[in-house]
Scaffold this active site. Structure first.
Site, PDB file in Angstrom:
ATOM      1  N   GLU A 263       1.160  -1.309  -0.034  1.00  0.00           N
ATOM      2  CA  GLU A 263       0.140  -0.260  -0.423  1.00  0.00           C
ATOM      3  C   GLU A 263       1.657   1.605  -0.709  1.00  0.00           C
ATOM      4  OE1 GLU A 263      -2.744   0.279   2.742  1.00  0.00           O
ATOM      5  OE2 GLU A 263      -3.725  -1.689   3.065  1.00  0.00           O
ATOM      6  N   GLU A 317     -13.833   5.957  -1.579  1.00  0.00           N
ATOM      7  CA  GLU A 317     -15.092   4.567  -1.118  1.00  0.00           C
ATOM      8  C   GLU A 317     -15.013   5.672  -0.095  1.00  0.00           C
ATOM      9  OE1 GLU A 317     -12.710   0.691   0.202  1.00  0.00           O
ATOM     10  OE2 GLU A 317     -11.046   1.577  -0.693  1.00  0.00           O
ATOM     11  N   LYS A 320     -15.667   4.851   4.193  1.00  0.00           N
ATOM     12  CA  LYS A 320     -14.653   4.465   5.348  1.00  0.00           C
ATOM     13  C   LYS A 320     -14.750   5.468   6.510  1.00  0.00           C
ATOM     14  CE  LYS A 320     -10.960   2.617   4.110  1.00  0.00           C
ATOM     15  NZ  LYS A 320      -9.519   2.807   3.630  1.00  0.00           N
ATOM     16  N   GLU A 326      -9.400   9.278   4.219  1.00  0.00           N
ATOM     17  CA  GLU A 326     -10.025   8.299   3.985  1.00  0.00           C
ATOM     18  C   GLU A 326     -10.875   7.716   2.895  1.00  0.00           C
ATOM     19  OE1 GLU A 326      -8.681   4.962   5.854  1.00  0.00           O
ATOM     20  OE2 GLU A 326      -7.099   6.800   6.062  1.00  0.00           O
TER      21      GLU A 326
END
Length: 469
Positions: A263, A317, A320, A326
């Site tokens: 990541e 997303e 989240k 985030e």
């Protein structure tokens, strides 16, 4: 230092890598959202963008079926909450592999299993189950004769390091070395696997934007940072972070284990206090990272070892939790439009240009003080933290004046900066001398937490602190 014509140099590098193996770029496909395209559309998106590696955070049947026959290599995840069962019951590990791997491979080209994710920061205290779970999963793969094709590892966060600066002094947390890292690295060595690492220069920059150059964090042209431990010259925070992990492995005699960066990314949007989160910076980080990986070889510590790197993440997303960032790491919106335009292949790099904008979020050396009419733009000083224990300050002072090479003559009895005769004042002068001599490089005003950077001139009696040497 010689400077080359950048476009010409880039084309030369690209021509070389068009005919040889460089590093590899993959992407993380997270699905904490309620508006994402179907798995079959995602598989087509990956192929259309030239992304031939994807990492998922579970083993969702729809996703694994959609990736069958796509040519995309897949890393699947055994979640943290299953570590206990996988560690304690080999039969559970075998059943898990049967249902989630053997049912799809090799039509779906599963190349790795991430056993847990950042387990050391898991609040459910699953660390002690990690290595036994990894071993049981590998044993299950052996029963299907998949163990040569599918590697088993576990992603660690950089918080697993005790020290990360300078990179050459990288070391793992002492409480993790014997119970976890040595047995895990033994396992990785024996099975021909690699250590998975999650690395986010954004977090380091966000927390230290007064001392870390944005250009250094975004792979842009910058003076670089010299590692005082081995003389290596770093031009990106990413390389420095990865080499800190390599150094930590080397310190416990695991020089032969490789790393895959599972990541890394940069948010395109954040809260007001999330310094540096912007579309421009995210585009620069990911675009320049791709260029670095596909054309740049290894790191200063392992220059011949190409890296595989997974960008975080494929989509924004919306479900989240946490700060705004985030929900804004995605390369694509849920409608499959790009959040910003970056390439993922060597061919795409031929048309890539990083275009810095005047407003990029760099707050280094920009701290102001209300009520002060003087401007000290571009100047910083290093001072002692007066709240630290005296013993710690004294040790740091001794280092600065000794091995560190600071000019401590002005704080000797009878000299210009001897008064005030206090440990904090003397340590501040010595720390600043060291900091300035090192060119105000990242990490040179730390001293184990005994010092910090200020942007207005320190005042101790009549002593004047220098700003450069």
């Amino acid at each position: 230092m010689e400077y080359f014509n950048v476009p010409l140099l880039l084309l030369l590098i690209l021509s070389i890598f068009s005919h040889s193996d460089g590093g590899s770029i993959g992407v993380n496909y997270g699905r904490i959202a309620d508006n994402l395209p179907s798995a079959s559309k995602v598989a087509e998106l990956l192929k259309s963008q030239g992304l031939d590696r994807v990492k998922v955070y579970d083993t969702d049947p729809a996703v694994l079926k959609a990736l069958a026959g796509s040519g995309v290599k897949v890393t699947v995840d055994l979640p943290n909450e299953l570590l206990f069962s996988a560690a304690r019951r080999p039969s559970f590990a075998h059943s898990w592999v049967q249902r989630n791997v053997a049912a799809y491979h090799p039509a779906t080209q599963i190349e790795a299993i991430a056993v847990g994710n950042e387990v050391f920061v898991d609040p459910h205290n699953t660390t002690r189950f990690l290595v036994p779970a990894m071993k049981n999963i590998h044993s299950a793969l052996e029963k299907y004769n998949f163990h040569d094709d599918i590697k088993v590892s576990s992603p660690i966060a950089l918080s697993a390091l005790q020290n990360s600066y300078p990179s050459s002094a990288g070391s793992f947390r002492p409480d993790l070395i014997e119970p976890v890292f040595k047995p895990m690295l033994d396992f990785l060595r024996q099975t021909g696997s690699y250590l998975m690492v999650n690395a986010y220069p954004f977090f380091a920059y966000e927390s230290n934007s007064d001392v870390i150059s944005l250009d250094y964090a975004l792979f842009r042209e910058n003076p670089g940072v010299v590692d005082a431990g081995n003389g290596n010259h770093y031009f990106s925070l990413f390389d420095a972070q990865i080499d800190a992990v390599f150094a930590a492995m080397s310190a416990i005699k695991y020089d032969d284990v490789s790393i895959v960066v599972t990541e890394t990314g940069w948010p395109s949007k954040g809260d007001p206090n999330e310094i540096g989160a912007s579309v421009e910076n995210a585009a620069a980080y990911n675009g320049n990272l791709v260029k670095r990986i596909l054309t740049g070889g290894g790191t200063p510590l392992r220059p011949k070892e190409n890296l595989t790197v997974y960008l975080f993440a494929l989509f924004n997303e919306d479900k989240k939790v946490g700060p705004t960032s985030e929900r804004n790491y995605g390369l694509f919106y849920p409608n499959e439009d790009k959040v910003y335009d970056v390439p993922f292949t060597v061919e795409g790099l031929k048309h890539y240009h990083d275009n810095p904008t005047p407003v990029t979020g760099d707050r280094r050396n920009s701290k102001g003080t209300s009520g002060n009419s003087h401007s000290y733009s571009g100047q910083t000083w290093c001072v002692a933290n007066g709240d630290e224990e005296r013993e710690k300050l004294q040790v740091a002072l001794d280092f600065a004046c000794g091995e560190g090479g600071a000019d401590c003559r002005p704080i000797q009895p009878g000299s210009t900066c001897y008064d005030p005769n206090t440990l904090e004042a003397h340590a501040s002068f010595a720390f600043n001398s060291y900091y300035q001599k090192k060119g105000r490089a990242i990490g040179t005003c730390y001293f184990g937490g005994a010092a910090y950077v200020v942007s207005i001139p320190p005042k101790y009696g009549k002593c004047e602190f220098p700003t450069g040497y």
